[in-house]
Scaffold this active site. Structure first.
Site, PDB file in Angstrom:
ATOM      1  N   LYS A  48      39.484   9.134  44.527  1.00 33.06           N
ATOM      2  CA  LYS A  48      40.259  10.223  44.922  1.00 33.06           C
ATOM      3  C   LYS A  48      41.830   9.688  45.404  1.00 33.06           C
ATOM      4  O   LYS A  48      42.519  10.684  45.848  1.00 33.06           O
ATOM      5  CB  LYS A  48      39.616  10.722  46.289  1.00 33.06           C
TER       6      LYS A  48
HETATM    7  N1  PMP Z   1      31.569  10.917  42.959  1.00 34.65           N
HETATM    8  C1  PMP Z   1      32.060  10.674  44.495  1.00 34.65           C
HETATM    9  C2  PMP Z   1      31.598   9.825  45.411  1.00 34.65           C
HETATM   10  C3  PMP Z   1      33.045  11.892  44.848  1.00 34.65           C
HETATM   11  O1  PMP Z   1      33.330  12.043  46.325  1.00 34.65           O
HETATM   12  C4  PMP Z   1      33.410  12.681  44.028  1.00 34.65           C
HETATM   13  C5  PMP Z   1      34.600  13.824  44.155  1.00 34.65           C
HETATM   14  N2  PMP Z   1      33.962  15.045  44.782  1.00 34.65           N
HETATM   15  C6  PMP Z   1      32.941  12.618  42.729  1.00 34.65           C
HETATM   16  C7  PMP Z   1      32.255  11.531  42.250  1.00 34.65           C
HETATM   17  C8  PMP Z   1      33.251  13.581  41.240  1.00 34.65           C
HETATM   18  O2  PMP Z   1      34.686  13.507  41.097  1.00 34.65           O
HETATM   19  P1  PMP Z   1      35.471  14.794  40.747  1.00 34.65           P
HETATM   20  O3  PMP Z   1      35.694  15.558  42.010  1.00 34.65           O
HETATM   21  O4  PMP Z   1      36.646  14.282  40.170  1.00 34.65           O
HETATM   22  O5  PMP Z   1      34.487  15.453  39.802  1.00 34.65           O
END
Ligand code: PMP
Length: 346
Positions: A48
């Site tokens: 993130k």
């Molecule tokens: N794993 C974790 C621990 C996350 O915080 C997130 C984000 N919500 C994701 C996977 C998935 O990533 P994305 O939001 O880019 O699909």
């Protein structure tokens, strides 16, 4: 890669360029080579950081943000932490509206990173003025010069990965990647990375990992939003009860669904086999690999890249707590050696 002896101006210089690390044991029963893009090497310990930095810098370029302005988001998770980190360095105020379900640890972490946190009741509906969505919207309207990141519906979330994660994986595998397997929450990671990789080689297979209890897989297959798919589950950051605007379903070939229990055991197994202490969704993505591998989906010479989104330290009171695992009934079928791994000397 970051250079070994380099000195950096601030933590933001370390966002991105995470290592791709070969998985030597955990998938050794399957044909092909397996590599993990380990996003906990970002300074905020998750993928993130990429979207927080990118979205904020895009707003700066458009002249929407200047120092002292406020950045707003609705999450107690990794995105909140990353936005708080970027805000400190760049001189913005960070406001996070979070659910009262968020753990005290998470709220403390965000406060430590200088964020102003609004804790909103979890039991109210999304259109209730007290819900974290509505509180964020209201604050955004009231605060002149504020930016609402809105990661689930912000196309820049996809762009961030299109510009960084995708090219990095292409270079690191010298264009030899055959499969990308990644969790889908907002969908930004998988969509942006897949879009870039498929532009380089349309034959690369892209497989998303979704949770039982989430609508994403069914929507991908039918384009139908089926409320019957929705029920509570424990993995955080994976799957959703709505269709995120930040998911490009066209660049994803298929989804596999994983359970809370198997993902938790697989996360623990990653630590024990590969020496990598990663989060719950990293367990989920490896569980996806296991299911695909059991179906004989990988062959000799395949180069499979998985994304490990964050670090294990964020899950000490959950997946890495034997007490929590026991309470969930996750030790009922597999009585892990871990629970005998401690001896108290009296
Ligand atoms: N794993 C974790 C621990 C996350 O915080 C997130 C984000 N919500 C994701 C996977 C998935 O990533 P994305 O939001 O880019 O699909």
């Amino acid at each position: 890669m970051k250079h070994k002896n380099q000195v950096f101006d601030n933590v933001l210089d370390l966002v991105g360029n995470t290592p791709l690390i070969k998985l030597n044991k955990i998938a050794s029963e399957f044909k092909g080579n397996f590599y993990a893009k380990v996003e906990s090497f970002n300074p905020g310990q998750s993928s993130k950081d990429r979207i927080a930095l990118y979205i904020i810098e895009q707003a700066e370029k458009k002249g929407i943000l200047s120092p002292g302005d406020t950045i707003i988001e609705t999450t107690s998770g990794n995105t909140g932490f990353s936005i708080a980190m970027v805000s400190i360095i760049k001189g913005y105020d960070c406001v996070l509206a979070v659910s009262s379900k968020s753990s005290a640890d998470k709220i403390d972490m965000l406060k430590t990173m200088g964020a102003k946190v609004y804790v909103c009741p979890a039991h109210v509906s999304a259109d209730d003025p007290r819900s974290y969505y509505q509180v964020a919207k209201r604050l955004h309207e009231e605060m002149k010069g504020s930016v609402y990141i809105n990661q689930y519906f912000n196309e820049l979330n996809i762009d961030a990965h299109y510009k960084s994660t995708g090219p990095e994986i292409w270079e690191q595998t010298e264009g030899k990647i055959t499969h990308l397997v990644a969790c889908s929450g907002t969908g930004g990671t998988i969509s942006g990375t897949a879009k870039y990789l498929k532009e380089q080689n349309p034959n690369i297979k892209v497989i998303g990992v979704d949770a039982f209890g989430s609508v994403i897989k069914k929507y991908h297959e039918t384009r139908e939003f089926d409320k019957k798919e929705i029920y509570p589950y424990r993995i955080e950051g994976l799957g959703k009860n709505l269709i995120p605007g930040a998911t490009n379903f066209d660049v994803i070939d298929e989804f596999v669904k994983v359970t809370d229990e198997e993902s938790a055991h697989t996360a623990r197994l990653i630590a024990k086999t590969e020496g990598m202490f990663v989060g719950y969704t990293s367990g989920a993505v490896m569980q996806g690999i296991k299911q695909l591998g059991d179906e004989g989906r990988f062959k000799e010479g395949d180069n499979v890249v998985v994304i490990f989104p964050d670090h294990g330290s964020r899950y000490m009171s959950k997946v890495y707590s034997d007490k929590w695992m026991n309470e969930q009934g996750f030790f009922d079928s597999i009585n892990e050696a871990a629970i005998q791994n401690i001896e108290y000397i009296k």
